[in-house]
Design an enzyme around this catalytic site. Structure first.
Site, PDB file in Angstrom:
ATOM      1  CG  HIS A 102      -0.204   0.076   2.539  1.00 48.18           C
ATOM      2  ND1 HIS A 102       0.461  -1.005   3.076  1.00 48.18           N
ATOM      3  CD2 HIS A 102      -0.028   1.092   3.417  1.00 48.18           C
ATOM      4  CE1 HIS A 102       1.008  -0.663   4.235  1.00 48.18           C
ATOM      5  NE2 HIS A 102       0.731   0.609   4.465  1.00 48.18           N
ATOM      6  CG  ASP A 104       1.386   4.881   4.841  1.00 46.35           C
ATOM      7  OD1 ASP A 104       0.864   3.764   5.014  1.00 46.35           O
ATOM      8  OD2 ASP A 104       2.549   5.145   5.186  1.00 46.35           O
ATOM      9  CG  HIS A 260       4.928   1.056   2.974  1.00 45.98           C
ATOM     10  ND1 HIS A 260       4.293   2.168   2.474  1.00 45.98           N
ATOM     11  CD2 HIS A 260       4.389   0.833   4.202  1.00 45.98           C
ATOM     12  CE1 HIS A 260       3.413   2.601   3.356  1.00 45.98           C
ATOM     13  NE2 HIS A 260       3.441   1.804   4.410  1.00 45.98           N
ATOM     14  NE  ARG A 275       2.008   5.288   9.900  1.00 44.91           N
ATOM     15  CZ  ARG A 275       1.244   4.829   8.922  1.00 44.91           C
ATOM     16  NH1 ARG A 275       1.576   3.724   8.276  1.00 44.91           N
ATOM     17  NH2 ARG A 275       0.145   5.437   8.581  1.00 44.91           N
TER      18      ARG A 275
END
Ligand code: SIN
Length: 284
Positions: A102, A104, A260, A275
């Site tokens: 995907h 993000d 990723h 994150r």
């Protein structure tokens, strides 16, 4: 053009580069920050080893890159609304977070330009992140295929993972991360299937199996033929870089030209990452 303020060591393919010669715990001078941003645009994924940062320092570095993005469906850290803790305990059996290709939050109208991940606790085995170079995947297509894809719009949505009927809602196993499933996840957003990077001007394929649910003007079956073939192409070993983490490493990737996949493989061990995301622009 070379770099005067940072040391950049690219992978042989040019996709992905390590950056050293910096301390990210204090604000970077403008010329240095400019070079970091240039390296990130040029290589798609950049990593900075040995950066022991606390959450405030991670937030400050993130904001130096750009304003925070909006992170839906996951409960952020207490007192740090822009930081997600990606935590998986040794006894967790649920699939590790991010285990699907995907880019993000591509279902947003303005998806994040950057995601920044800081490694707090790295398991002794597994836990790599795979990155796919969607610009080189585009470059490698034939003229005929490029012509077919140019001008198409893909439809993105969070319905598969985050809706009330989605993967997380149906999960039976315990998960430490708090996922907030919602009807909001059923919203859709169209984006160009091929987007142009605002800094490099390179074109990149912009679809993923986690968030792309179809192609405008095509039937479901036709969309799946085409998308399935594209996913196979984009994630060929030729275009993929396997990133192995070290404690305190900070990695920043460009969601506008990469996919990723969090690889897992560390059952029985703790993995903790922090994150943040940096706001992006409307894909064109
Ligand atoms: C993600 O942000 O998708 C997870 C990446 C990782 O944990 O390696």
């Amino acid at each position: 053009m070379g770099y005067r303020h940072i040391e950049v060591t690219p992978n042989d393919t040019g996709f992905g580069a390590g950056i050293t010669g910096l301390d990210l715990s204090t604000p970077l001078p403008p010329e240095t920050l400019g070079e970091v941003k240039r390296a990130w645009a040029e290589h798609g994924v950049v990593w900075f080893p040995r950066q022991p940062l606390n959450l405030e320092q991670l937030e400050t570095f993130t904001q130096a890159i750009g304003p925070f993005g909006h992170d839906p469906f996951i409960k952020p850290m207490k007192e740090h609304p822009h930081v997600l803790e990606l935590r998986r305990e040794p006894d967790e059996k649920a699939t590790n977070f991010g285990a699907g290709w995907h880019s993000d939050w591509s279902f947003q109208e303005t998806p994040p330009a950057a995601t920044i991940l800081h490694a707090e606790i790295v398991p002794p085995v597994g836990g790599d992140t795979l990155y796919a170079d969607c610009a080189r995947a585009w470059d490698a297509l034939s003229g005929t295929m490029k012509e077919l894809l140019s001008g198409l719009n893909a439809i993105h949505s969070a319905v598969l993972p985050y809706s009330k009927k989605g993967v997380y809602a149906q999960e039976k196993e315990k998960r430490t991360m708090e996922i907030i499933t919602s009807d909001e996840a059923e919203k859709t957003q169209a984006h160009p299937l091929v987007r142009t990077h605002p800094v490099t001007g390179r074109k990149a394929l912009y679809v993923s199996p986690v968030y792309t649910i179809g192609i405008e003007g095509m039937s479901g079956e036709e969309s799946q033929w085409l998308l399935g073939g594209l996913y196979k192409h984009m994630t060929k070993p030729d275009f993929v870089y396997r990133h192995t983490w070290q404690k305190d490493m900070l990695t920043m990737w460009d969601n506008r030209c990469t996919l990723h996949f969090a690889d897992g493989g560390y059952d029985g061990h703790l993995r903790v990452m922090h994150r943040t995301t940096v706001a992006g622009e409307k894909p064109v």
